[in-house]
Design an enzyme around this catalytic site. Structure first.
Site, PDB file in Angstrom:
ATOM      1  CB  ILE A  85     -37.605 -91.051   2.873  1.00  0.00           C
ATOM      2  CG1 ILE A  85     -37.560 -92.301   4.185  1.00  0.00           C
ATOM      3  CG2 ILE A  85     -38.135 -91.808   1.580  1.00  0.00           C
ATOM      4  CD1 ILE A  85     -38.693 -92.723   4.337  1.00  0.00           C
ATOM      5  N   GLY A  86     -37.348 -88.507   1.108  1.00  0.00           N
ATOM      6  CA  GLY A  86     -37.413 -88.301   0.287  1.00  0.00           C
ATOM      7  C   GLY A  86     -35.897 -87.501  -0.515  1.00  0.00           C
ATOM      8  CG  ASP A  94     -48.067 -76.073   3.711  1.00  0.00           C
ATOM      9  OD1 ASP A  94     -48.184 -77.546   4.218  1.00  0.00           O
ATOM     10  OD2 ASP A  94     -48.677 -75.227   4.206  1.00  0.00           O
ATOM     11  CG  ASN A 148     -40.922 -89.251   0.584  1.00  0.00           C
ATOM     12  OD1 ASN A 148     -40.686 -90.042   0.867  1.00  0.00           O
ATOM     13  ND2 ASN A 148     -40.557 -88.108   0.476  1.00  0.00           N
ATOM     14  CE1 TYR A 168     -55.895 -86.387  16.473  1.00  0.00           C
ATOM     15  CE2 TYR A 168     -54.300 -85.870  17.947  1.00  0.00           C
ATOM     16  CZ  TYR A 168     -55.179 -86.088  16.593  1.00  0.00           C
ATOM     17  OH  TYR A 168     -54.012 -86.080  15.649  1.00  0.00           O
TER      18      TYR A 168
HETATM   19  N1  NAP Z   1     -39.265 -92.877   8.814  1.00  0.00           N
HETATM   20  C1  NAP Z   1     -40.720 -93.930   8.819  1.00  0.00           C
HETATM   21  O1  NAP Z   1     -40.247 -94.335   9.115  1.00  0.00           O
HETATM   22  C2  NAP Z   1     -41.913 -93.775   7.990  1.00  0.00           C
HETATM   23  C3  NAP Z   1     -42.781 -95.077   7.926  1.00  0.00           C
HETATM   24  C4  NAP Z   1     -43.439 -95.028   7.450  1.00  0.00           C
HETATM   25  C5  NAP Z   1     -44.027 -93.923   6.519  1.00  0.00           C
HETATM   26  N2  NAP Z   1     -43.408 -93.125   6.287  1.00  0.00           N
HETATM   27  C6  NAP Z   1     -43.637 -91.963   5.361  1.00  0.00           C
HETATM   28  O2  NAP Z   1     -42.507 -91.542   4.361  1.00  0.00           O
HETATM   29  C7  NAP Z   1     -42.746 -90.151   3.644  1.00  0.00           C
HETATM   30  C8  NAP Z   1     -41.087 -89.971   4.219  1.00  0.00           C
HETATM   31  O3  NAP Z   1     -40.428 -89.572   5.111  1.00  0.00           O
HETATM   32  P1  NAP Z   1     -39.756 -89.899   5.996  1.00  0.00           P
HETATM   33  O4  NAP Z   1     -39.403 -90.548   7.136  1.00  0.00           O
HETATM   34  O5  NAP Z   1     -38.916 -88.976   4.812  1.00  0.00           O
HETATM   35  O6  NAP Z   1     -39.741 -88.231   7.129  1.00  0.00           O
HETATM   36  P2  NAP Z   1     -39.260 -86.303   7.275  1.00  0.00           P
HETATM   37  O7  NAP Z   1     -38.078 -86.675   6.986  1.00  0.00           O
HETATM   38  O8  NAP Z   1     -40.584 -86.070   8.131  1.00  0.00           O
HETATM   39  O9  NAP Z   1     -39.959 -85.726   5.443  1.00  0.00           O
HETATM   40  C9  NAP Z   1     -41.157 -86.046   4.935  1.00  0.00           C
HETATM   41  C10 NAP Z   1     -41.394 -84.974   3.882  1.00  0.00           C
HETATM   42  O10 NAP Z   1     -42.440 -84.384   3.855  1.00  0.00           O
HETATM   43  C11 NAP Z   1     -42.357 -82.530   4.268  1.00  0.00           C
HETATM   44  N3  NAP Z   1     -43.608 -82.267   4.548  1.00  0.00           N
HETATM   45  C12 NAP Z   1     -44.381 -82.103   5.514  1.00  0.00           C
HETATM   46  N4  NAP Z   1     -45.564 -82.083   5.867  1.00  0.00           N
HETATM   47  C13 NAP Z   1     -45.283 -81.118   4.750  1.00  0.00           C
HETATM   48  C14 NAP Z   1     -46.748 -80.339   4.568  1.00  0.00           C
HETATM   49  N5  NAP Z   1     -47.475 -79.860   5.021  1.00  0.00           N
HETATM   50  N6  NAP Z   1     -46.454 -80.085   2.341  1.00  0.00           N
HETATM   51  C15 NAP Z   1     -45.568 -80.010   2.071  1.00  0.00           C
HETATM   52  N7  NAP Z   1     -44.267 -81.243   2.870  1.00  0.00           N
HETATM   53  C16 NAP Z   1     -44.214 -81.867   3.948  1.00  0.00           C
HETATM   54  C17 NAP Z   1     -41.146 -82.440   5.138  1.00  0.00           C
HETATM   55  O11 NAP Z   1     -40.773 -80.936   4.746  1.00  0.00           O
HETATM   56  P3  NAP Z   1     -40.426 -80.146   5.896  1.00  0.00           P
HETATM   57  O12 NAP Z   1     -39.169 -81.357   6.880  1.00  0.00           O
HETATM   58  O13 NAP Z   1     -40.192 -79.137   5.074  1.00  0.00           O
HETATM   59  O14 NAP Z   1     -41.382 -80.265   7.146  1.00  0.00           O
HETATM   60  C18 NAP Z   1     -40.405 -83.327   4.545  1.00  0.00           C
HETATM   61  O15 NAP Z   1     -39.936 -82.972   3.306  1.00  0.00           O
HETATM   62  C19 NAP Z   1     -43.775 -89.641   4.432  1.00  0.00           C
HETATM   63  O16 NAP Z   1     -44.871 -89.731   3.350  1.00  0.00           O
HETATM   64  C20 NAP Z   1     -44.239 -90.492   5.592  1.00  0.00           C
HETATM   65  O17 NAP Z   1     -44.742 -91.293   5.995  1.00  0.00           O
HETATM   66  C21 NAP Z   1     -42.430 -92.883   6.955  1.00  0.00           C
END
Ligand code: NAP
Length: 338
Positions: free
Chosen positions: A39-40, A87, A115, A215
């Protein structure tokens, strides 16, 4: 109320940024969690189409940031981007990255979209390098510290320009768990924490997600997203009168790398019950939160499907938020008086 009540789960990112183009042009915008499949990255590319002054692209994997920066450079060559590696699971890394932001020549950050997020549904419980449950570390503690450390530049934008925004991407998983003040690392069984801190296992059972283990990964994820909403609610209160608003949202269900540790089996019935948004549809609620003029001066707003919704009472209660703020300060070893 938003400006476009007709927007919903199928609204695309391009439609939103075109509608709010005037809010984007010339702005300095920092977005975390950047990758080409998430999403980012999608939100950043959509924002780039409307001519921001500078996009600071932050995440933990430089090659993924570079891939998004390359797409932006190819499509919108006049838009400046800058990579920031951080990180959020490491307090040291967050401090180093925040120091870089503080040292940037730009005196202000107009929009900060936090994000980055983690959902790890593996049964093995992982802790951060600082000994914090990995969900709480990445989805709350890292962002709590980073936001507070870079806040001066956002407040300065609010002071000079009369408006700056912080947007924190939360999740509809928040209702699964309140903050477990007696078991922050989610190590005890659901019945071994005080009643008001127990998870809502009914939601998980309805989704046919196993709840018979001590857990439960979804509980840790849910708690961390509740924490991110509580943080936003209190920060928004503390920044009232300073021209900075703080809001949160659930982006929807989108197939991204968020499910990297997961199969549809782990997601239970939700995998088939949910409408899976496209990446573009998944970025639009974030963009409404960041740019809709109707949200100017409004803090404590929670959005889903591009519209204002109600978050859980345990995610919006200021007394709980203040208690959590103190926990955040203890975990990072620093007080933040705003
Ligand atoms: N997709 C969904 O269905 C959904 C639903 C509800 C909420 N969200 C929220 O939407 C946001 C974006 O998620 P997304 O779906 O786009 O997932 P994603 O593709 O996994 O993107 C998450 C991003 O956060 C980064 N990230 C993860 N751990 C990190 C860390 N320790 N330090 C720095 N960056 C970190 C990842 O980097 P790397 O790729 O390098 O690990 C990636 O760029 C998140 O906050 C997620 O919880 C998503």
């Amino acid at each position: 109320m938003t400006s476009h009540t007709e927007y919903g789960e199928k609204t695309n990112a391009s439609e939103v940024v075109e509608a709010f183009s005037g809010q984007i042009k010339g702005k300095t915008i920092l977005i975390t969690g950047i990758g080409p499949a998430g999403i980012g990255g999608e939100a950043a590319t959509a924002i780039a189409s409307q001519g921001p002054a500078l996009l600071i692209l932050a995440s933990r994997t430089l090659s993924k940031i570079e891939a998004v920066a390359e797409v932006i450079k190819t499509s919108y060559p006049t838009v400046a981007t800058r990579a920031l590696v951080v990180d959020f699971a490491s307090i040291k890394s967050v401090r180093e990255a925040a120091a870089k932001v503080t040292a940037y020549p730009e005196p202000t950050i107009d929009i900060f979209i936090h994000n980055a997020g983690l959902m790890d549904l593996r049964q093995e419980h992982r802790m951060s390098v600082d000994g914090i449950d990995e969900h709480l570390a990445v989805n709350f503690v890292g962002g709590f510290l980073f936001t507070n450390l870079i806040l001066n530049k956002i407040v300065e934008a609010g002071r000079i320009k009369g408006e700056a925004r912080i947007v924190i991407v939360a999740s509809s998983a928040s209702p699964i768990s309140p903050i477990r003040f007696h078991d922050l690392n989610v190590e005890k069984a659901a019945t071994d924490v005080p009643e008001e801190e127990r998870p809502n296992l009914t939601i998980l059972e309805q989704l046919r997600i196993p709840t018979d283990t001590k857990y439960i990964p979804f509980v840790a994820y849910g708690q961390s997203k509740t924490a991110s909403i509580l943080f936003a609610v209190l920060l928004g209160e503390l920044l009232k009168g300073k021209g900075v608003t703080v809001n949160t949202l659930h982006p929807g269900a989108i197939r991204t790398e968020l499910q990297r540790t997961t199969t549809d089996k782990d997601l239970g019935a939700s995998a088939t019950m949910m409408y899976w948004k496209t990446l573009s549809q998944g970025a639009s609620t974030t963009l409404v939160a960041a740019f809709d003029p109707a949200l100017k001066d409004k803090s404590g707003v929670y959005l889903e499907d591009c519209q204002v919704k109600q978050a859980m009472p345990f995610a919006t209660d200021l007394t709980i938020a203040k208690k959590l703020w103190k926990v955040g300060e203890e975990l990072v070893g620093q007080r933040f008086d705003i």
